[in-house]
Structure formats: structure tokens, C-alpha cells
Design a protein around this motif. Sequence first.
Motif, PDB file in Angstrom:
ATOM      1  N   GLN A   1       0.722  -1.019   0.089  1.00 30.77           N
ATOM      2  CA  GLN A   1      -0.056   0.023   0.098  1.00 30.77           C
ATOM      3  C   GLN A   1       1.071   1.195  -0.199  1.00 30.77           C
ATOM      4  O   GLN A   1       2.052   1.384   0.563  1.00 30.77           O
ATOM      5  CB  GLN A   1      -1.059   0.012   1.274  1.00 30.77           C
ATOM      6  N   ASP A   2       0.405   2.265  -0.576  1.00 35.16           N
ATOM      7  CA  ASP A   2       0.929   3.566  -0.624  1.00 35.16           C
ATOM      8  C   ASP A   2       2.476   3.532  -1.401  1.00 35.16           C
ATOM      9  O   ASP A   2       3.200   4.200  -1.095  1.00 35.16           O
ATOM     10  CB  ASP A   2       1.101   4.224   0.695  1.00 35.16           C
ATOM     11  N   GLY A   3       2.495   2.505  -2.134  1.00 36.12           N
ATOM     12  CA  GLY A   3       3.937   2.406  -2.948  1.00 36.12           C
ATOM     13  C   GLY A   3       5.091   1.978  -2.330  1.00 36.12           C
ATOM     14  O   GLY A   3       6.161   2.064  -2.616  1.00 36.12           O
ATOM     15  N   ARG A   4       4.748   1.110  -0.839  1.00 38.07           N
ATOM     16  CA  ARG A   4       5.769   0.976  -0.044  1.00 38.07           C
ATOM     17  C   ARG A   4       6.311  -0.341  -0.689  1.00 38.07           C
ATOM     18  O   ARG A   4       5.731  -1.319  -0.990  1.00 38.07           O
ATOM     19  CB  ARG A   4       5.329   0.707   1.450  1.00 38.07           C
ATOM     20  N   LYS A   5       7.804  -0.503  -0.894  1.00 35.19           N
ATOM     21  CA  LYS A   5       8.491  -1.546  -1.296  1.00 35.19           C
ATOM     22  C   LYS A   5       9.305  -1.994  -0.077  1.00 35.19           C
ATOM     23  O   LYS A   5       9.994  -1.834   0.659  1.00 35.19           O
ATOM     24  CB  LYS A   5       9.351  -0.854  -2.448  1.00 35.19           C
ATOM     25  N   VAL A   6       9.602  -3.673  -0.451  1.00 33.30           N
ATOM     26  CA  VAL A   6      10.211  -4.557   0.513  1.00 33.30           C
ATOM     27  C   VAL A   6      10.806  -5.273  -0.535  1.00 33.30           C
ATOM     28  O   VAL A   6      10.265  -5.986  -1.336  1.00 33.30           O
ATOM     29  CB  VAL A   6       9.556  -5.314   1.550  1.00 33.30           C
ATOM     30  N   THR A   7      12.233  -5.709  -0.481  1.00 30.66           N
ATOM     31  CA  THR A   7      13.228  -6.618  -1.077  1.00 30.66           C
ATOM     32  C   THR A   7      13.597  -7.679  -0.169  1.00 30.66           C
ATOM     33  O   THR A   7      14.179  -7.222   0.954  1.00 30.66           O
ATOM     34  CB  THR A   7      14.204  -5.697  -1.791  1.00 30.66           C
ATOM     35  N   PHE A   8      13.429  -8.838  -0.545  1.00 30.06           N
ATOM     36  CA  PHE A   8      13.815 -10.071   0.121  1.00 30.06           C
ATOM     37  C   PHE A   8      15.041 -10.402  -0.596  1.00 30.06           C
ATOM     38  O   PHE A   8      14.907 -10.575  -1.882  1.00 30.06           O
ATOM     39  CB  PHE A   8      12.810 -11.180   0.038  1.00 30.06           C
ATOM     40  N   ILE A   9      16.140 -10.580  -0.143  1.00 29.83           N
ATOM     41  CA  ILE A   9      17.292 -10.937  -0.629  1.00 29.83           C
ATOM     42  C   ILE A   9      17.876 -12.295   0.108  1.00 29.83           C
ATOM     43  O   ILE A   9      18.131 -12.147   1.245  1.00 29.83           O
ATOM     44  CB  ILE A   9      18.467  -9.867  -0.503  1.00 29.83           C
ATOM     45  N   THR A  10      18.393 -13.318  -0.731  1.00 29.09           N
ATOM     46  CA  THR A  10      18.974 -14.405  -0.223  1.00 29.09           C
ATOM     47  C   THR A  10      20.277 -14.506  -0.768  1.00 29.09           C
ATOM     48  O   THR A  10      20.601 -14.445  -2.088  1.00 29.09           O
ATOM     49  CB  THR A  10      18.329 -15.866  -0.501  1.00 29.09           C
ATOM     50  N   ALA A  11      21.525 -14.625   0.004  1.00 30.39           N
ATOM     51  CA  ALA A  11      22.694 -14.525  -0.452  1.00 30.39           C
ATOM     52  C   ALA A  11      23.699 -15.736   0.156  1.00 30.39           C
ATOM     53  O   ALA A  11      23.338 -16.130   1.098  1.00 30.39           O
ATOM     54  CB  ALA A  11      23.279 -13.228   0.205  1.00 30.39           C
ATOM     55  N   TYR A  12      24.803 -15.936  -0.358  1.00 35.91           N
ATOM     56  CA  TYR A  12      25.727 -16.927  -0.029  1.00 35.91           C
ATOM     57  C   TYR A  12      27.085 -16.411  -0.366  1.00 35.91           C
ATOM     58  O   TYR A  12      27.510 -15.924  -1.332  1.00 35.91           O
ATOM     59  CB  TYR A  12      25.455 -18.183  -1.176  1.00 35.91           C
ATOM     60  N   ARG A  13      27.978 -16.473   0.721  1.00 34.54           N
ATOM     61  CA  ARG A  13      29.268 -15.995   0.732  1.00 34.54           C
ATOM     62  C   ARG A  13      30.090 -17.283   1.004  1.00 34.54           C
ATOM     63  O   ARG A  13      30.025 -18.260   1.844  1.00 34.54           O
ATOM     64  CB  ARG A  13      29.469 -15.207   1.953  1.00 34.54           C
ATOM     65  N   ILE A  14      31.329 -17.361   0.127  1.00 33.85           N
ATOM     66  CA  ILE A  14      31.858 -18.599   0.314  1.00 33.85           C
ATOM     67  C   ILE A  14      32.630 -18.551   1.440  1.00 33.85           C
ATOM     68  O   ILE A  14      32.854 -18.085   2.154  1.00 33.85           O
ATOM     69  CB  ILE A  14      33.024 -18.623  -1.204  1.00 33.85           C
ATOM     70  N   CYS A  15      33.170 -19.990   1.716  1.00 30.20           N
ATOM     71  CA  CYS A  15      33.897 -20.294   3.088  1.00 30.20           C
ATOM     72  C   CYS A  15      35.401 -19.606   3.030  1.00 30.20           C
ATOM     73  O   CYS A  15      35.721 -19.260   1.803  1.00 30.20           O
ATOM     74  CB  CYS A  15      34.059 -21.826   3.029  1.00 30.20           C
ATOM     75  N   LYS A  16      36.068 -19.728   3.911  1.00 35.74           N
ATOM     76  CA  LYS A  16      37.356 -19.255   4.142  1.00 35.74           C
ATOM     77  C   LYS A  16      38.281 -20.281   3.626  1.00 35.74           C
ATOM     78  O   LYS A  16      37.698 -21.569   3.644  1.00 35.74           O
ATOM     79  CB  LYS A  16      37.764 -18.887   5.624  1.00 35.74           C
ATOM     80  N   GLY A  17      39.464 -20.302   3.281  1.00 36.75           N
ATOM     81  CA  GLY A  17      40.377 -21.591   2.980  1.00 36.75           C
ATOM     82  C   GLY A  17      40.966 -21.255   1.778  1.00 36.75           C
ATOM     83  O   GLY A  17      41.092 -20.226   1.229  1.00 36.75           O
ATOM     84  N   THR A  18      41.757 -21.936   1.423  1.00 38.95           N
ATOM     85  CA  THR A  18      42.394 -22.303   0.126  1.00 38.95           C
ATOM     86  C   THR A  18      41.276 -22.476  -0.996  1.00 38.95           C
ATOM     87  O   THR A  18      40.207 -22.714  -0.818  1.00 38.95           O
ATOM     88  CB  THR A  18      43.328 -23.658   0.154  1.00 38.95           C
ATOM     89  N   MET A  19      41.992 -21.854  -2.303  1.00 38.47           N
ATOM     90  CA  MET A  19      41.147 -22.280  -3.407  1.00 38.47           C
ATOM     91  C   MET A  19      41.543 -23.483  -4.006  1.00 38.47           C
ATOM     92  O   MET A  19      42.764 -23.805  -4.128  1.00 38.47           O
ATOM     93  CB  MET A  19      41.754 -20.988  -4.556  1.00 38.47           C
ATOM     94  N   GLN A  20      40.453 -24.290  -3.822  1.00 38.47           N
ATOM     95  CA  GLN A  20      40.594 -25.701  -4.362  1.00 38.47           C
ATOM     96  C   GLN A  20      39.492 -26.344  -5.135  1.00 38.47           C
ATOM     97  O   GLN A  20      38.263 -25.836  -5.132  1.00 38.47           O
ATOM     98  CB  GLN A  20      41.088 -26.685  -3.193  1.00 38.47           C
ATOM     99  N   GLY A  21      39.633 -27.516  -5.653  1.00 44.82           N
ATOM    100  CA  GLY A  21      38.621 -28.022  -6.682  1.00 44.82           C
ATOM    101  C   GLY A  21      38.509 -27.530  -8.081  1.00 44.82           C
ATOM    102  O   GLY A  21      39.119 -26.724  -8.096  1.00 44.82           O
ATOM    103  N   THR A  22      37.306 -28.081  -8.688  1.00 45.62           N
ATOM    104  CA  THR A  22      37.421 -27.681 -10.059  1.00 45.62           C
ATOM    105  C   THR A  22      35.991 -26.779 -10.101  1.00 45.62           C
ATOM    106  O   THR A  22      35.915 -26.035 -10.960  1.00 45.62           O
ATOM    107  CB  THR A  22      37.126 -28.784 -11.074  1.00 45.62           C
ATOM    108  N   SER A  23      34.989 -27.295  -9.446  1.00 41.70           N
ATOM    109  CA  SER A  23      33.686 -26.664  -9.725  1.00 41.70           C
ATOM    110  C   SER A  23      33.177 -25.815  -8.618  1.00 41.70           C
ATOM    111  O   SER A  23      31.941 -25.655  -8.205  1.00 41.70           O
ATOM    112  CB  SER A  23      32.681 -27.523 -10.302  1.00 41.70           C
ATOM    113  N   THR A  24      34.124 -25.760  -7.354  1.00 43.73           N
ATOM    114  CA  THR A  24      33.547 -25.315  -6.203  1.00 43.73           C
ATOM    115  C   THR A  24      33.170 -23.704  -6.242  1.00 43.73           C
ATOM    116  O   THR A  24      33.612 -23.096  -7.230  1.00 43.73           O
ATOM    117  CB  THR A  24      34.824 -25.262  -5.040  1.00 43.73           C
TER     118      THR A  24
END
Length: 223
Positions: A109-132
Motif C-alpha cells: 500500500q502507498d507504494g511501499r517496497k520491500v526487497t527479500f534477498i537471499t545470499a551466499y558467501r563462500i567459505c574461508k580457506g584455500t582455493m581448491q577443486g574444479t567446480s567449487t
Amino acid sequence: VSASDNPETNVLLENLNNMDADVFMASETNTNWKSATFRNDFRQKVSNIWPNNRVAFSSSDVGIEFEFTEYLPGGTCTMAMDHLSMRVTKVGEDESGLGRWSYLTMEGQDGRKVTFITAYRICKGTMQGTSTSCMQQQKVLNNQEMKKGLKASTVDTNYLRSKFIEDLMTFLLALKEAGHAIVLGLDANETPAESLKDDIPKSGSISWLLEQTELSEVFQELH
């Protein structure tokens, strides 16, 4: 969350229906949402329960290369069901190609907006794997550099985790500037204790992100 005929996903959707859930936010879905086939298969599952629905997906651009492979680490899904879905005015994802978040914007109502955001942040550690997730993000960034005629850089997880915070903060502040209320659900791969030093948010941490964007941690405030 799976696009294929996975009993666990079917049970999850049934449970959401029994709970009368309006919004569902899933981080690290490990599904290749860049494939139209898998997006459509999942939407069909959802539509069988909620004829009215809107779904936003995110996966890195690496998924385009594996059109027929469902499993792809990382990714997110943001879903509105039933009556609330009819309030959705925009469906989107992280525009960087890194597949780090998806979102739905609703207008009330009255043009009020709400945005729902789902996010994923990678883990710490070494860069490894092929498709991680970290290797996917490196590949996307390197491909973008090469298209610009630049030398492919070497990145590490610290850089990618910091970039996540910087880019997400830019996105959140733009939404706030436009008058949106924000609901952020994320797998930050960081504990509250890791975000602080002497009870002060560390620069680049999730607590710092919340402080800079004036968002509140609901669980800490209510539990």
C-alpha cells in the motif's frame, strides 16, 4: 533444494505449505539455476502446490557451460508463494555473474517496497577443486578480464569474501536510497564472534555490513 524428483525437496515444499509460509529463502542450493530446464522443473514443482508464485534464482555464469548438469555448488533461491507473490514487482539476481544472491521486490500500500534477498558467501580457506564456488567465481572474473583484454588475475578466498561484502553493501545501500525496506537472509560462513574484535565490528565482516547499512540481526535482538 533440487529441481529433479528429490523426495527431500518434495517434503520441504509440503512442509512450507503446511506452515502457510509466504516467503522461502534458500542459500547454497547447489543447483545449476543457469539451466532453463532445471529452473522450469523446479517452478513446476512449486506451481503444483501454489499456482500463484514467483521465484528468483542465482548461480554463477559457469553454470551456462554445464547446461545439462544439475549439481553446481553455491547458488540461491528466493520464493514468494500464494497471495504475496502477486505483490512481486521485480525478480532478480547478482548482476556480476558470480551468482551470490537472488531477490524479490514487492510493493504494498502507498507504494511501499520491500526487497527479500537471499545470499551466499563462500567459505574461508584455500582455493581448491574444479567446480567449487570459489573456483567458479575466479573463472567468471578471469573470463571478464580476458574479454576486456586484461591479464587474468589470481584471486584467493579472502578477496572473494571481501568483494562479496563490498558488492552486497553497494546493492543494499542503493535499495535503501530508493526507499526499500530490506529482509536479508544469508549464509555468511562467519560466526558473530568472528565478526568482532574487542566488541567492535571488523571491517569487511558481516557485523560491519549490518552496521554500515543500518540493518539489524533479528536473531540477536529477539532470542
